[in-house]
Design an enzyme around this catalytic site. Structure first.
Site, PDB file in Angstrom:
ATOM      1  N   THR A 287      29.812  61.242  35.019  1.00 39.15           N
ATOM      2  CA  THR A 287      31.266  61.365  35.017  1.00 39.15           C
ATOM      3  C   THR A 287      31.656  62.648  34.288  1.00 39.15           C
ATOM      4  O   THR A 287      30.831  63.239  33.586  1.00 39.15           O
ATOM      5  CB  THR A 287      31.901  60.166  34.292  1.00 39.15           C
TER       6      THR A 287
ATOM      7  N   LYS B 215      30.689  43.258  29.482  1.00 39.07           N
ATOM      8  CA  LYS B 215      30.384  43.482  30.898  1.00 39.07           C
ATOM      9  C   LYS B 215      29.688  42.252  31.482  1.00 39.07           C
ATOM     10  O   LYS B 215      29.910  41.900  32.646  1.00 39.07           O
ATOM     11  CB  LYS B 215      29.531  44.737  31.092  1.00 39.07           C
TER      12      LYS B 215
ATOM     13  N   TYR C  68      29.679  46.415  24.407  1.00 34.73           N
ATOM     14  CA  TYR C  68      29.944  46.790  25.795  1.00 34.73           C
ATOM     15  C   TYR C  68      29.191  45.862  26.754  1.00 34.73           C
ATOM     16  O   TYR C  68      29.768  45.321  27.697  1.00 34.73           O
ATOM     17  CB  TYR C  68      29.530  48.246  25.991  1.00 34.73           C
TER      18      TYR C  68
END
Length: 191
Positions: A151, A120, A116
């Site tokens: 979230t 990114k 990730y």
């Protein structure tokens, strides 16, 4: 406002929150042909907000080839395609804005964030390159790089003790909400 998601129900849900000015599109944003067709259907654009991204957390030595490819698609490939198809339309128009959601994981390193974070970081480089190349055509290209955001997905997997532990480690002692990120995105895509 055109809301794009691979899952039509999610796109419809967001459109319901926005109101009658929103239209839902079910599109695979990692597929070149899908994004090209969407750009054609979209018509004249003022700006693009790209908020696609998700992580599959695993120790670096345990990340499979399938996970690396999945992370590349969900974090970077869609951004390349958004720039290719929507950036060209905005360039031809001579103005506009494209804003992406990056992550602090692309600015630093953390355990179980290798794939990730790597993608990114690549997204950050892509955004900077796009800003340099499209800026002379009147196109602003930016990204926001939030850290931990509460979230719905995070809320479903963390209990109140875990959220409190996270909050206590933040200098301002305040958790980031999706609305905080949305405010920054709205500013960056606005005139």
């Amino acid at each position: 406002v055109i809301v794009v998601d691979l899952d039509r129900d999610r796109a419809d849900h967001v459109c319901a929150e926005i109101g009658p000015a929103a239209t839902a599109e079910q599109v695979d944003a990692t597929e070149d042909a899908d994004m090209a067709a969407l750009a054609e259907r979209a018509g004249e654009l003022d700006g693009v907000l790209d908020v696609i991204g998700m992580a599959r957390y695993a120790p670096l030595l345990d990340i499979t080839d399938d996970d690396w490819r999945w992370e590349e698609g969900i974090v970077l490939r869609h951004a390349v395609l958004a720039l290719r198809h929507f950036g060209a339309r905005l360039r031809d128009r001579g103005e506009g804005s494209i804003t992406f959601v990056s992550s602090v994981s692309g600015l630093g390193s953390s355990p179980v964030h290798a794939a990730y974070g790597a993608y990114k970081a690549a997204l950050g480089s892509l955004v900077r390159s796009a800003a340099i190349e499209l800026g002379p055509s009147g196109i602003r290209v930016n990204a926001v790089a939030p850290g931990f955001v509460v979230t719905p997905r995070i809320s479903a997997i963390l209990d109140s003790a875990a959220l409190e532990n996270t909050r206590s480690q933040i200098p301002l002692q305040r958790l980031t909400l999706p609305a905080d990120v949305a405010s920054a995105l709205t500013f960056l895509v606005s005139d």
